[in-house]
Design an enzyme around this catalytic site. Structure first.
Site, short mmCIF file in Angstrom:
data_model
loop_
_atom_site.label_atom_id
_atom_site.label_comp_id
_atom_site.label_asym_id
_atom_site.label_seq_id
_atom_site.Cartn_x
_atom_site.Cartn_y
_atom_site.Cartn_z
N ASP A 128 44.83 38.12 45.62
CA ASP A 128 43.65 37.74 45.32
C ASP A 128 43.09 38.65 44.20
OD1 ASP A 128 41.56 35.70 44.00
OD2 ASP A 128 40.49 35.72 46.19
N ASP A 163 48.53 43.03 46.26
CA ASP A 163 47.75 42.74 46.40
C ASP A 163 47.72 41.22 46.02
OD1 ASP A 163 44.70 42.61 47.37
OD2 ASP A 163 43.61 42.68 45.41
#
Length: 265
Positions: A9, A7
């Site tokens: 952010d 991932d």
């Protein structure tokens, strides 16, 4: 061999700043020659833009190491297309992904095969009406990602899922969701890494998207407490969602240390 679906952010960066230990973790992956892929629900950016943003935060990245929800949506549609005409609600990332896949904006008076929607900060009543008309006319409704809120400048703003809610309510048709936690984007990422799902770690800060997506795809999962979920809120998030990661780490290098102790399969 381990592989990694990462991932962005809250896991690797916070806005324009790197999460502590994120650059070191990527260097650790590179030094061990572990394959990895940056996988994001962000539909507004192209892979080139995502990679550029990562590099600005001090994290090594190439466009070919990125998979966006817009790309995954275009792949999914390409595999099922009866027509190359599409009505798209979205920004640069979605428009570029569709163009790269050979799709064309629907011609006036024609009926597109798909209505595909991502984040669109110029969404309007006219776009809503057009999308609903095409969907009720038989177009397949595709949603790049279900995020109802997205962080910008330390505030939460309506995301693609909020726009989709209005289209779904008016058309009375549920969209096919592409982005995390859907296994659709996860399966494309797994295929690109070329490893069995049970040898791939999904690493993220969100139980409901990253970790649930990894579980749905049969991957191993690691939650890092550097973004949405903090150590102080972990128990509440787990109780509310009913989702638990295989590993929970304060930061990425703690994950590296834990995985270094594992024997290779």
């Amino acid at each position: 061999m381990k592989g990694f679906i990462l991932d962005l952010d809250g896991t690797l960066y916070d806005g324009d700043a790197p999460i502590p230990y994120a650059p070191a973790f990527i260097e650790w992956l590179r030094s061990h020659h572990y394959p990895y892929l940056y996988v994001t629900n962000n539909s507004s950016r192209t892979p080139e833009q995502v990679a550029s943003h990562l590099r600005k935060t001090g994290i090594e990245a190439l466009p070919e190491e990125v998979l966006t929800s817009s790309q995954a949506a275009a792949f999914y549609m390409q595999e099922r297309a009866s027509s190359k005409q599409v009505y798209a609600i979205g920004e640069t990332g979605l428009q570029q992904a569709l163009q790269d896949a050979g799709f064309q904006t629907v011609e006036p008076g024609a009926q597109p095969a798909f209505v595909v929607q991502g984040i669109d900060r110029e969404f309007s009543y006219a776009k809503l009406s057009t999308a609903v008309r095409y969907i009720r006319g038989g177009a397949t409704f595709i949603l790049t990602n279900p995020d109802h809120l997205l962080p910008m400048n330390h505030e939460l703003h309506p995301g693609a899922g909020s726009i989709a809610a209005s289209i779904e309510r008016a058309s009375q048709v549920e969209p096919t969701i592409i982005g995390k936690p859907s296994p659709i984007i996860m399966n494309y990422a797994i295929a690109r890494l070329g490893l069995p799902s049970n040898q791939i770690w999904v690493v993220g800060d969100n139980l409901q998207t990253d970790i649930q997506g990894g579980l749905a795809a049969g991957c191993r999962t690691a939650l890092v407490l550097t973004g949405l979920v903090k150590s102080s809120t972990l128990e509440a998030h787990e109780q509310r969602t009913g989702i638990r990661a295989e590993l929970v780490c304060d930061h990425l290098m703690m994950l590296a240390e834990a995985l270094s102790q594992e024997k290779e399969g």
